[in-house]
Design an enzyme around this catalytic site. Structure first.
Site, PDB file in Angstrom:
ATOM      1  N   GLY A 221     -23.489  -7.158   7.587  1.00 43.29           N
ATOM      2  CA  GLY A 221     -24.797  -7.758   7.835  1.00 43.29           C
ATOM      3  C   GLY A 221     -25.967  -7.143   7.079  1.00 43.29           C
ATOM      4  O   GLY A 221     -26.824  -7.854   6.567  1.00 43.29           O
ATOM      5  N   GLY A 222     -26.003  -5.821   7.008  1.00 46.17           N
ATOM      6  CA  GLY A 222     -27.112  -5.149   6.323  1.00 46.17           C
ATOM      7  C   GLY A 222     -27.153  -5.461   4.833  1.00 46.17           C
ATOM      8  O   GLY A 222     -28.177  -5.293   4.182  1.00 46.17           O
ATOM      9  N   LYS A 229     -32.584  -7.005   6.123  1.00 46.95           N
ATOM     10  CA  LYS A 229     -33.030  -5.934   5.246  1.00 46.95           C
ATOM     11  C   LYS A 229     -33.264  -6.393   3.793  1.00 46.95           C
ATOM     12  O   LYS A 229     -33.834  -5.661   3.001  1.00 46.95           O
ATOM     13  CB  LYS A 229     -32.043  -4.775   5.312  1.00 46.95           C
ATOM     14  CG  LYS A 229     -31.991  -4.100   6.681  1.00 46.95           C
ATOM     15  CD  LYS A 229     -33.371  -3.834   7.196  1.00 46.95           C
ATOM     16  CE  LYS A 229     -33.466  -2.753   8.264  1.00 46.95           C
ATOM     17  NZ  LYS A 229     -32.508  -2.770   9.333  1.00 46.95           N
ATOM     18  N   SER A 270     -32.067   4.726  11.077  1.00 50.00           N
ATOM     19  CA  SER A 270     -30.952   4.157  11.836  1.00 50.00           C
ATOM     20  C   SER A 270     -30.253   5.244  12.660  1.00 50.00           C
ATOM     21  O   SER A 270     -30.063   6.359  12.180  1.00 50.00           O
ATOM     22  CB  SER A 270     -29.931   3.555  10.886  1.00 50.00           C
ATOM     23  OG  SER A 270     -30.578   2.785   9.915  1.00 50.00           O
ATOM     24  N   CYS A 272     -31.225   6.838  15.409  1.00 52.06           N
ATOM     25  CA  CYS A 272     -32.030   7.953  15.900  1.00 52.06           C
ATOM     26  C   CYS A 272     -32.710   7.608  17.222  1.00 52.06           C
ATOM     27  O   CYS A 272     -33.697   8.216  17.600  1.00 52.06           O
ATOM     28  CB  CYS A 272     -33.063   8.360  14.867  1.00 52.06           C
ATOM     29  SG  CYS A 272     -32.328   9.168  13.434  1.00 52.06           S
ATOM     30  N   ALA A 385     -20.079  -0.201  14.139  1.00 51.05           N
ATOM     31  CA  ALA A 385     -19.735  -1.502  14.737  1.00 51.05           C
ATOM     32  C   ALA A 385     -20.965  -2.027  15.476  1.00 51.05           C
ATOM     33  O   ALA A 385     -21.741  -1.237  16.021  1.00 51.05           O
ATOM     34  CB  ALA A 385     -18.572  -1.339  15.699  1.00 51.05           C
TER      35      ALA A 385
HETATM   36  C1  SPV Z   1     -30.358  -0.215  10.008  1.00 48.39           C
HETATM   37  O1  SPV Z   1     -29.414   0.404   9.494  1.00 48.39           O
HETATM   38  O2  SPV Z   1     -31.522   0.204   9.971  1.00 48.39           O
HETATM   39  C2  SPV Z   1     -30.107  -1.475  10.697  1.00 48.39           C
HETATM   40  C3  SPV Z   1     -28.844  -2.138  10.449  1.00 48.39           C
HETATM   41  O3  SPV Z   1     -30.949  -1.971  11.373  1.00 48.39           O
HETATM   42  S1  SPV Z   1     -28.828  -2.858   8.897  1.00 48.39           S
HETATM   43  O4  SPV Z   1     -28.930  -4.300   9.066  1.00 48.39           O
HETATM   44  O5  SPV Z   1     -27.556  -2.491   8.288  1.00 48.39           O
HETATM   45  O6  SPV Z   1     -29.926  -2.377   8.114  1.00 48.39           O
HETATM   46 MN    MN Z   2     -32.875  -1.075  10.911  1.00 42.92          MN
END
Ligand code: SPV
Ligand code: MN
Length: 624
Positions: A221-222, A229, A270, A272, A385
């Site tokens: 997804g990221g 993102k 992420s 934290c 996950a």
């Molecule tokens: C992050 O890693 O900050 C997220 C998940 O919110 S992602 O969509 O992979 O960026």
């Molecule tokens: Mn994020």
């Protein structure tokens, strides 16, 4: 042949009519160009209708990218074993001449476009292309940014229906006025598990000039959900150009005395504690990842960019995360990704209940003790996950705030990192600029599993946004500093650290202590409690925290715990200033002059305090 003519020839009539109804030649040209390049067998255009959304959901199952679980509405999706996180190395900003920018991964625009277009040529042969329209931010509001997503992954399109507001009608309404973002994604060739096969050719290229992002040979997804993102890189740039803030922040309501509602945004790297803070059961969630903040009539007004959550599932357990637990066990539509499945039920690491010894997970068939090619033991679920669910599923969502066209007034902004020995659990900046420089711009955090690579390394991560930065950092900070001049009621800035330890490595706080810090911050926004002035900002008074621990958590709070947690650790703080200053001077370069002045003043205050009280200063000393 013009674009519309080409589309008419290429699309089924019903699909073509949906496109034709949008009066926007730029959109037509974009679609014609990429449909020709990607060369899919079929094109499906999603309007805002329920049927079209259902069609996408169905196709995710039909093509095997998702499978049904036992609970109605629940599905599971897997990404390739080596496609479990954001790929920083292969995510590049396309800029003319490949101009170097500090900390950013740039590539010559022409070269990047050539490469990505080659990788994408005919990539959708034999596949179905989904054309989807969404908006960032609440509909028909000052925040709204329309976006179009092209993808051959029904899973990606499905995720976006859960996470974003539909935008087809908005495109129709705006017609030629729509200043829209564009996303082109292909998962590429799939293996028998329906996961991307050609990871060596995984690329995520961001064309800043054309506000288009390309992503290929990946599903995570990221790397793929355009509006998350990928769009973020583009909106950061728009925000800096236009004088507002596009941030990696949650948005939540903290409930004060007598029904008072105070809204906070919070930026944390992420893993934290960002999501768990935003989901504290007795407060109210508005968003957990991305916020737009604009100056409006003297106030900083914030809105959630999204309407759903793509959250980390590891560690979610009934005791610490009752709300998420409840949501995950409800019949709402949920996509579980990269979890363990046994008999149609999802399981994940550290869920607080027994987990089966075998089943299926991101590595295929799984049994306890199974090792991967590198000889590492494979845990039941991947650390990164996730679950994808709409915010409407949350019993404590603040729907009014989520949908408000003018957003909500931001009372406070929080910066939080993963830091074992430097920052106290909570403190308040002296003013906007002090907070921006010494808290936001100085944020560091230990790396986590949210990106590929080594974990536990302390990394510079200003505003928790470095992974997504798309402009020169100095320009970004300049915009932040100037933001205060556009408003009359500055949000207060706070910094938190949930990961403080003692010399022996023991945690100094419990997981839920953050709930107390939030209530304290809420009181501070309204000037309801006093605070102790230290060289690095204001910290809470012991008596206030003692009362809040009792009221919020029904717990005692000892003077000893307070003293340990809020001791001002001068050598660590000075070392941090040195580190940060060196990074900015040597690597960032052009930063507003006042930046170094503000850092320098903090250093001087710390040195003066050390001369008076020594290296490690009890918070009580500042009250004497
Ligand atoms: C992050 O890693 O900050 C997220 C998940 O919110 S992602 O969509 O992979 O960026
Ligand atoms: Mn994020």
């Amino acid at each position: 042949m013009n674009a519309l003519e080409y589309l008419e020839k290429r699309l089924e009539k019903e699909q073509f009519e949906k496109i034709k109804a949008i009066d926007n030649p730029e959109l037509h040209e974009f679609l014609a160009r990429y449909i020709e390049l990607l060369n899919p067998d079929r094109v499906f255009v999603c309007t805002d209708s329920e049927e079209d959304e259902l069609y996408v959901r169905w196709k995710a199952l039909y093509y095997g990218e998702e499978r049904l679980l036992e609970t109605p509405g629940h599905t599971v999706h897997y990404d390739s074993y080596y496609d479990q996180a954001r790929d920083k190395a292969n995510t590049k900003l396309l800029v003319p001449g490949g101009k170097k920018l500090p900390f950013l991964n740039t590539l010559d625009r022409e070269e990047g476009l050539r490469e990505i277009h080659e990788l994408m040529k005919d990539v959708m042969k034999g596949k179905e292309l989904f054309v989807c329209f969404f908006v960032l931010g609440p509909k028909e509001s000052v925040f709204t940014i329309p976006a179009v997503q092209l993808t051959d992954s029904a899973y990606v399109a499905h995720s976006e229906f859960i996470l974003y507001r539909k935008g087809y009608e908005e495109f129709k309404r705006l017609g030629r006025q729509a200043k829209f973002l564009k996303f082109v994604h292909s998962e590429g060739e799939l293996d028998e598990r329906k996961t991307s096969r050609n990871l060596d050719k995984r690329r995520i290229y961001i064309d800043l000039e054309d506000e288009t992002v390309y992503s290929v040979n990946t599903q995570y997804g990221g790397n793929t959900i355009g509006l998350k993102k990928l769009a973020f890189r583009l909106t950061i740039r728009r925000a800096v150009k236009e004088g507002w803030l596009s941030e990696h922040m949650f948005l939540m309501r903290v409930n004060g005395p007598n029904g008072r509602k105070t809204y906070f945004t919070g930026a944390y790297p992420s893993m934290c504690g960002k999501t768990s803070t935003a989901m504290i059961p007795w407060e109210n969630i508005v968003g957990d990842d991305l916020a737009f903040i604009v100056p409006m009539k003297g106030e900083a007004r914030g809105a959630n960019v999204e309407k759903g959550v793509f959250g980390i599932i590891q560690g979610v357990n009934p005791e610490d995360d009752p709300i998420i637990w409840k949501v995950l066990h409800s019949q709402h539509e949920i996509i579980f990704s990269n979890v363990l499945i046994k008999d149609g039920k999802p399981y994940w690491n550290d869920m607080g209940i027994p987990i089966p010894d075998e089943g299926e997970n991101h590595s295929g068939r799984w049994w306890r003790g199974k090792k991967d090619e590198e000889g590492n033991e494979i845990p039941p679920s991947h650390k990164n996950a996730r679950f994808t669910v709409s915010l409407e599923a949350f019993p404590n969502v603040d729907l009014e705030a989520l949908n408000a066209p003018c957003g909500v007034k931001i009372g406070g902004m929080i910066f939080g990192g993963r830091d074992k020995d430097t920052w106290p659990p909570v403190r308040e900046a002296f003013n906007w600029k002090h907070g921006v420089v010494t808290m936001g711009a100085a944020l560091e955090s230990e790396t986590t599993a949210a990106t590929l690579g080594k974990e536990g390394v302390r990394a510079f991560n200003p505003m928790a946004i470095l992974d997504f930065m798309s402009v020169h950092l100095g320009e970004y900070i300049d915009n932040y500093l100037k933001f205060a001049e556009k408003i009359t009621e500055e949000p207060k800035i706070f910094a938190v650290n949930y990961f403080l330890r003692d010399e022996k490595g023991n945690w100094l706080n419990h997981k839920l202590d953050k709930a107390v810090w939030l209530k304290w911050m809420e009181l501070r926004v309204h000037g309801d409690v006093e605070a102790i002035e230290t060289p690095i900002g204001y910290i809470p008074k012991y008596d206030d925290l003692k009362r809040l621990f009792r009221e919020v958590l029904g717990k005692g709070y000892s003077r000893e715990d307070y003293e340990k947690q809020f001791t001002i650790r001068v050598p660590k703080l000075l070392a941090k200033i040195e580190r940060i200053e060196r990074i900015y001077r040597e690597q960032v370069g052009e930063v507003p002059g006042e930046f170094y002045r503000i850092l320098g003043e903090e250093r001087q205050r710390l040195r003066d305090a050390r001369a008076r009280y020594g290296d490690y200063i009890s918070p009580f000393r500042f009250e004497e």
